[in-house]
Structure formats: C-alpha cells, structure tokens
Design a protein around this motif. Structure first.
Motif, PDB file in Angstrom:
ATOM      1  N   GLN A  10      -1.562   5.748  -3.553  1.00  0.00           N
ATOM      2  CA  GLN A  10      -2.806   4.997  -3.698  1.00  0.00           C
ATOM      3  C   GLN A  10      -3.869   5.504  -2.713  1.00  0.00           C
ATOM      4  OE1 GLN A  10      -1.244   1.068  -3.020  1.00  0.00           O
ATOM      5  NE2 GLN A  10      -1.183   0.597  -5.224  1.00  0.00           N
ATOM      6  N   LEU A  11      -3.434   5.802  -1.477  1.00  0.00           N
ATOM      7  CA  LEU A  11      -4.367   6.335  -0.480  1.00  0.00           C
ATOM      8  C   LEU A  11      -4.860   7.719  -0.890  1.00  0.00           C
ATOM      9  CD1 LEU A  11      -2.607   5.286   2.866  1.00  0.00           C
ATOM     10  CD2 LEU A  11      -4.542   4.183   1.717  1.00  0.00           C
ATOM     11  N   ARG A  12      -3.959   8.507  -1.470  1.00  0.00           N
ATOM     12  CA  ARG A  12      -4.356   9.843  -1.926  1.00  0.00           C
ATOM     13  C   ARG A  12      -5.413   9.730  -3.023  1.00  0.00           C
ATOM     14  NH1 ARG A  12       0.259  11.443  -3.121  1.00  0.00           N
ATOM     15  NH2 ARG A  12       0.760  12.425  -1.125  1.00  0.00           N
ATOM     16  N   THR A  13      -5.221   8.791  -3.931  1.00  0.00           N
ATOM     17  CA  THR A  13      -6.202   8.574  -4.999  1.00  0.00           C
ATOM     18  C   THR A  13      -7.527   8.087  -4.422  1.00  0.00           C
ATOM     19  OG1 THR A  13      -4.469   8.088  -6.612  1.00  0.00           O
ATOM     20  CG2 THR A  13      -6.677   7.254  -7.099  1.00  0.00           C
ATOM     21  N   THR A  70      -8.137   4.390 -12.123  1.00  0.00           N
ATOM     22  CA  THR A  70      -8.836   3.112 -12.010  1.00  0.00           C
ATOM     23  C   THR A  70      -7.877   2.002 -11.594  1.00  0.00           C
ATOM     24  OG1 THR A  70     -10.426   3.795 -13.706  1.00  0.00           O
ATOM     25  CG2 THR A  70     -10.239   1.426 -13.255  1.00  0.00           C
ATOM     26  N   ALA A  71      -6.679   2.003 -12.179  1.00  0.00           N
ATOM     27  CA  ALA A  71      -5.685   0.970 -11.868  1.00  0.00           C
ATOM     28  C   ALA A  71      -5.234   1.066 -10.400  1.00  0.00           C
ATOM     29  CB  ALA A  71      -4.490   1.109 -12.797  1.00  0.00           C
ATOM     30  N   GLN A  72      -5.075   2.282  -9.898  1.00  0.00           N
ATOM     31  CA  GLN A  72      -4.646   2.457  -8.506  1.00  0.00           C
ATOM     32  C   GLN A  72      -5.726   1.977  -7.538  1.00  0.00           C
ATOM     33  OE1 GLN A  72      -3.061   6.327  -7.535  1.00  0.00           O
ATOM     34  NE2 GLN A  72      -1.852   6.435  -9.424  1.00  0.00           N
ATOM     35  N   ILE A  73      -6.977   2.325  -7.839  1.00  0.00           N
ATOM     36  CA  ILE A  73      -8.068   1.877  -6.977  1.00  0.00           C
ATOM     37  C   ILE A  73      -8.164   0.355  -6.987  1.00  0.00           C
ATOM     38  CG2 ILE A  73     -10.574   1.881  -6.651  1.00  0.00           C
ATOM     39  CD1 ILE A  73      -9.191   4.461  -5.770  1.00  0.00           C
ATOM     40  N   LYS A  74      -8.030  -0.250  -8.174  1.00  0.00           N
ATOM     41  CA  LYS A  74      -8.100  -1.701  -8.292  1.00  0.00           C
ATOM     42  C   LYS A  74      -6.972  -2.366  -7.497  1.00  0.00           C
ATOM     43  CE  LYS A  74      -8.188  -5.478 -11.648  1.00  0.00           C
ATOM     44  NZ  LYS A  74      -8.104  -5.859 -13.074  1.00  0.00           N
ATOM     45  N   ALA A  75      -5.747  -1.793  -7.579  1.00  0.00           N
ATOM     46  CA  ALA A  75      -4.612  -2.356  -6.850  1.00  0.00           C
ATOM     47  C   ALA A  75      -4.835  -2.271  -5.339  1.00  0.00           C
ATOM     48  CB  ALA A  75      -3.328  -1.620  -7.239  1.00  0.00           C
ATOM     49  N   LEU A  76      -5.415  -1.163  -4.900  1.00  0.00           N
ATOM     50  CA  LEU A  76      -5.689  -0.986  -3.474  1.00  0.00           C
ATOM     51  C   LEU A  76      -6.759  -1.967  -3.004  1.00  0.00           C
ATOM     52  CD1 LEU A  76      -4.971   0.680  -0.971  1.00  0.00           C
ATOM     53  CD2 LEU A  76      -6.736   2.328  -1.647  1.00  0.00           C
ATOM     54  N   GLU A  77      -7.783  -2.149  -3.824  1.00  0.00           N
ATOM     55  CA  GLU A  77      -8.846  -3.088  -3.471  1.00  0.00           C
ATOM     56  C   GLU A  77      -8.306  -4.510  -3.402  1.00  0.00           C
ATOM     57  OE1 GLU A  77     -12.892  -0.957  -5.173  1.00  0.00           O
ATOM     58  OE2 GLU A  77     -11.657  -2.131  -6.567  1.00  0.00           O
ATOM     59  N   GLU A  78      -7.399  -4.855  -4.284  1.00  0.00           N
ATOM     60  CA  GLU A  78      -6.803  -6.192  -4.254  1.00  0.00           C
ATOM     61  C   GLU A  78      -5.965  -6.387  -2.993  1.00  0.00           C
ATOM     62  OE1 GLU A  78      -4.648  -6.533  -7.885  1.00  0.00           O
ATOM     63  OE2 GLU A  78      -6.424  -6.955  -9.122  1.00  0.00           O
ATOM     64  N   MET A  88       0.848  -1.188   0.000  1.00  0.00           N
ATOM     65  CA  MET A  88       0.000   0.000   0.000  1.00  0.00           C
ATOM     66  C   MET A  88       0.890   1.246   0.000  1.00  0.00           C
ATOM     67  SD  MET A  88      -2.927   1.067   2.781  1.00  0.00           S
ATOM     68  CE  MET A  88      -3.711  -0.535   2.580  1.00  0.00           C
ATOM     69  N   GLU A  89       0.636   2.106  -0.969  1.00  0.00           N
ATOM     70  CA  GLU A  89       1.459   3.294  -1.134  1.00  0.00           C
ATOM     71  C   GLU A  89       0.668   4.556  -0.785  1.00  0.00           C
ATOM     72  OE1 GLU A  89       4.565   2.959  -1.740  1.00  0.00           O
ATOM     73  OE2 GLU A  89       4.593   0.857  -2.370  1.00  0.00           O
ATOM     74  N   ILE A  90       1.398   5.602  -0.438  1.00  0.00           N
ATOM     75  CA  ILE A  90       0.752   6.869  -0.107  1.00  0.00           C
ATOM     76  C   ILE A  90      -0.057   7.388  -1.291  1.00  0.00           C
ATOM     77  CG2 ILE A  90       1.194   9.314   0.387  1.00  0.00           C
ATOM     78  CD1 ILE A  90       1.488   7.680   2.843  1.00  0.00           C
ATOM     79  N   LEU A 127     -11.981   5.038   5.035  1.00  0.00           N
ATOM     80  CA  LEU A 127     -11.709   6.411   4.607  1.00  0.00           C
ATOM     81  C   LEU A 127     -11.078   7.280   5.711  1.00  0.00           C
ATOM     82  CD1 LEU A 127     -11.844   8.628   2.470  1.00  0.00           C
ATOM     83  CD2 LEU A 127     -14.214   9.087   3.208  1.00  0.00           C
ATOM     84  N   PRO A 128     -11.610   7.310   6.940  1.00  0.00           N
ATOM     85  CA  PRO A 128     -10.987   8.154   7.977  1.00  0.00           C
ATOM     86  C   PRO A 128      -9.531   7.775   8.259  1.00  0.00           C
ATOM     87  CG  PRO A 128     -13.187   7.458   8.653  1.00  0.00           C
ATOM     88  CD  PRO A 128     -12.839   6.655   7.434  1.00  0.00           C
ATOM     89  N   GLN A 129      -9.246   6.458   8.213  1.00  0.00           N
ATOM     90  CA  GLN A 129      -7.869   6.034   8.452  1.00  0.00           C
ATOM     91  C   GLN A 129      -6.950   6.485   7.324  1.00  0.00           C
ATOM     92  OE1 GLN A 129      -8.949   1.771   9.162  1.00  0.00           O
ATOM     93  NE2 GLN A 129      -7.724   2.039  11.029  1.00  0.00           N
ATOM     94  N   ALA A 130      -7.438   6.367   6.091  1.00  0.00           N
ATOM     95  CA  ALA A 130      -6.643   6.831   4.950  1.00  0.00           C
ATOM     96  C   ALA A 130      -6.388   8.333   5.049  1.00  0.00           C
ATOM     97  CB  ALA A 130      -7.369   6.489   3.646  1.00  0.00           C
ATOM     98  N   GLN A 131      -7.418   9.099   5.451  1.00  0.00           N
ATOM     99  CA  GLN A 131      -7.250  10.543   5.618  1.00  0.00           C
ATOM    100  C   GLN A 131      -6.238  10.849   6.729  1.00  0.00           C
ATOM    101  OE1 GLN A 131     -11.458  11.299   6.207  1.00  0.00           O
ATOM    102  NE2 GLN A 131     -11.608  12.357   4.220  1.00  0.00           N
TER     103      GLN A 131
END
Length: 297
Positions: A5-8, A33-41, A1-3, A65-69
């Motif tokens: 990806q969380l920003r996206t 779309t690719a970043q969201i898909k990678a994060l979901e995986e 998990m990359e920063i 979401l709150p944790q990502a923020q």
C-alpha cells in the motif's frame, strides 16, 4: 498498513496520475484506487485530491510521503542485506577453551569470526585441557584448545605456540635451594593442579625427571590462583614463565634457575571433520590471528 500500500501511495504521488502509477505497478487502475482508499481509511484522512489532470497530494499526504519513502527504503535495505547473506557461512561452532583468554587470543579471533561471518554462532565452553580434548574426541565440541601431547589418532592438532613453565617458590624459601640440588624440591610442599588438567601431567613429568615425589598441600585449576598461593607461602608450583617473571620482578615469587618445562599449545578438532566449512573457517581465522601459515591441503 502494508508495504504494498505504501509502495502504491509513493508511486501515485510521484506520477500524479492513477493510470500511470498502475502501469508502473503492473496493477489495474481499480486495484490502485482500492489500495489508496484502504490506506486513507487506515490513516483517517484523505491523501490525494482528485482533479482533471490526475491527482495531487493533500497537506497530510505531503507530510506522510517522506515517512512512506523511508519505510520503503528500509524494506529495500532488508532485502539487499538478505541477498548478501544468502550463501554465507551459517551454523554453530562449539569451541572448548582452556588457559587464559589472552594466551589464546580469543578476543581478536572471535571478533574476526563474527565480523566476517555474521550468521555463524560461536559458543565458547571453558574447561581443563583433558576435558576439552575428550569432548572434541567425542564430537561434543567442534574444536578446542589443548595444552600437552595429544594421544588420540582421531583428533587432529594444529600447533600454535610452545609455552615455557618454571618452578616458582615463595621468596623466603629460596635459601632452601642454596645447594642447587633439584631433589631438594621434593622436600617442599607443593600447590597442585586438577588431575584433569594437562598442567598436572606436565608437573608429574617434571617430578619424574628430577626424581621427586612431594606432598601436595593445596590444589587449584586456575594459573593465577596458583601464583597467588605460591606468593602467600603455601607451596611451590609449576607456573607459566611469562606470568611468573613479572611476579618475580616484583619480588613476590622466586623462580628456580635453569629449570624449565615446555608444553605445546594446540588447536584440536575431530580428524574426520577436515574439510568441513565451519571448521575450515575457524582454522583460517585462527591462523590469521596467530600469524601462522595455513596448512597445505
């Protein structure tokens, strides 16, 4: 998990639309779309539900979401703090220490240094005065505290305080000074101090002034230990007046009246280091703690 990806993820959640999020992130929609898909995986569950109007968070997405923020906020704090630190004084300050910490006001001084200059590392090395002076002269220390006269032209000094020293005797020996003759001190055993200490030189000066050459029966390089030895009846000694007065008030030692020796406590540093940012900082904070004016440039 990359920063990134969380920003996206947070941006898409806020916008509710992949295209709008891509514009804000300066990315293509396929990249978002690719970043969201990678994060979901990586988290193992869908974070968004696709609909005709765009996207909305799933229940899992709402929880995350709150944790990502929070992670993004922490990352921003790190960057902001780094920007604040940029340009601040950094490096290492090696300082020689002698005498007792409270006499030198070490605690308040070091506290002021680390508070105002968090990137500055202060290293304190304890030793007798002569050793500290020599290490400063050889530039193995950046600065130090010294008691006595500085004989070196290549070492600069900043006077801090004049310390008074008195001759202390065991209380039972006071009668031996009934005649008031200072030369009688030469007949008494003495507690000496290390020859590498400035106090040893100050003691030798006193002996020359009153023309005595007493026998040393013990030796210590710690002022509190010397007072203990005097109180125990081991011998006479030259001790710091401020401490000795308290011992005399308790009846543990007796101080010879009207006999006082003075010595200058100084902060010393290599003369050719004048103007060095680290040294100037050490001096500025030290003089502030001591309530002394800064020397004129």
């Amino acid at each position: 998990m990359e920063i990134y990806q969380l920003r996206t993820f947070v941006t898409v959640a806020q916008q509710g639309h992949l295209t709008q999020a891509a514009e804000l992130l300066h990315l293509s929609q396929p990249a978002v779309t690719a970043q969201i898909k990678a994060l979901e995986e990586e988290v193992g569950m869908p974070l968004f539900e696709r609909n005709a109007g765009g996207v909305s968070l799933t229940r899992a997405g709402q929880e995350l979401l709150p944790q990502a923020q929070g992670v993004l906020a922490a990352a921003r704090d790190i960057i902001n703090h780094a920007k604040q630190l940029k340009g601040q004084l950094s490096g290492q300050a090696r300082v020689g220490v002698t005498l007792m910490p409270d006499i030198l006001k070490l605690g308040p001084w070091v506290a002021a240094l680390v508070s105002a200059h968090p990137l500055l590392e202060v290293q304190l090395t304890h030793g007798v005065s002569v050793d500290v002076l020599n290490l400063v002269r050889k530039k193995e220390l950046d600065a130090g505290f010294y008691l006595g006269k500085n004989p070196y032209m290549n070492v600069s000094t900043v006077p801090l305080q004049t310390l008074d020293f008195r001759v202390a005797l065991p209380p039972a020996w006071a009668g031996q000074m009934a005649s008031g003759k200072l030369k009688d001190l030469g007949k008494l055993p003495w507690v000496g101090i290390s020859q590498f200490s400035s106090l040893s030189k100050i003691t030798a000066e006193l002996w020359r002034e009153i023309n005595i050459s007493p026998k040393k029966v013990a030796e210590s390089d710690h002022l509190a230990v010397i007072l203990e030895l005097v109180a125990a009846g081991v011998g006479a000694a030259l001790v710091r007046e401020e401490e000795a007065l308290a011992w005399e008030a308790e009846g543990r030692v007796w101080l010879v009246p009207d006999l006082r020796k003075r010595a200058e406590l100084q902060f010393v540093y290599p003369a050719d280091r004048a103007g060095d940012p680290v040294l100037e900082t050490l001096l500025r904070e030290l003089l502030a703690v001591w309530g002394l004016p800064c020397p004129q440039a």
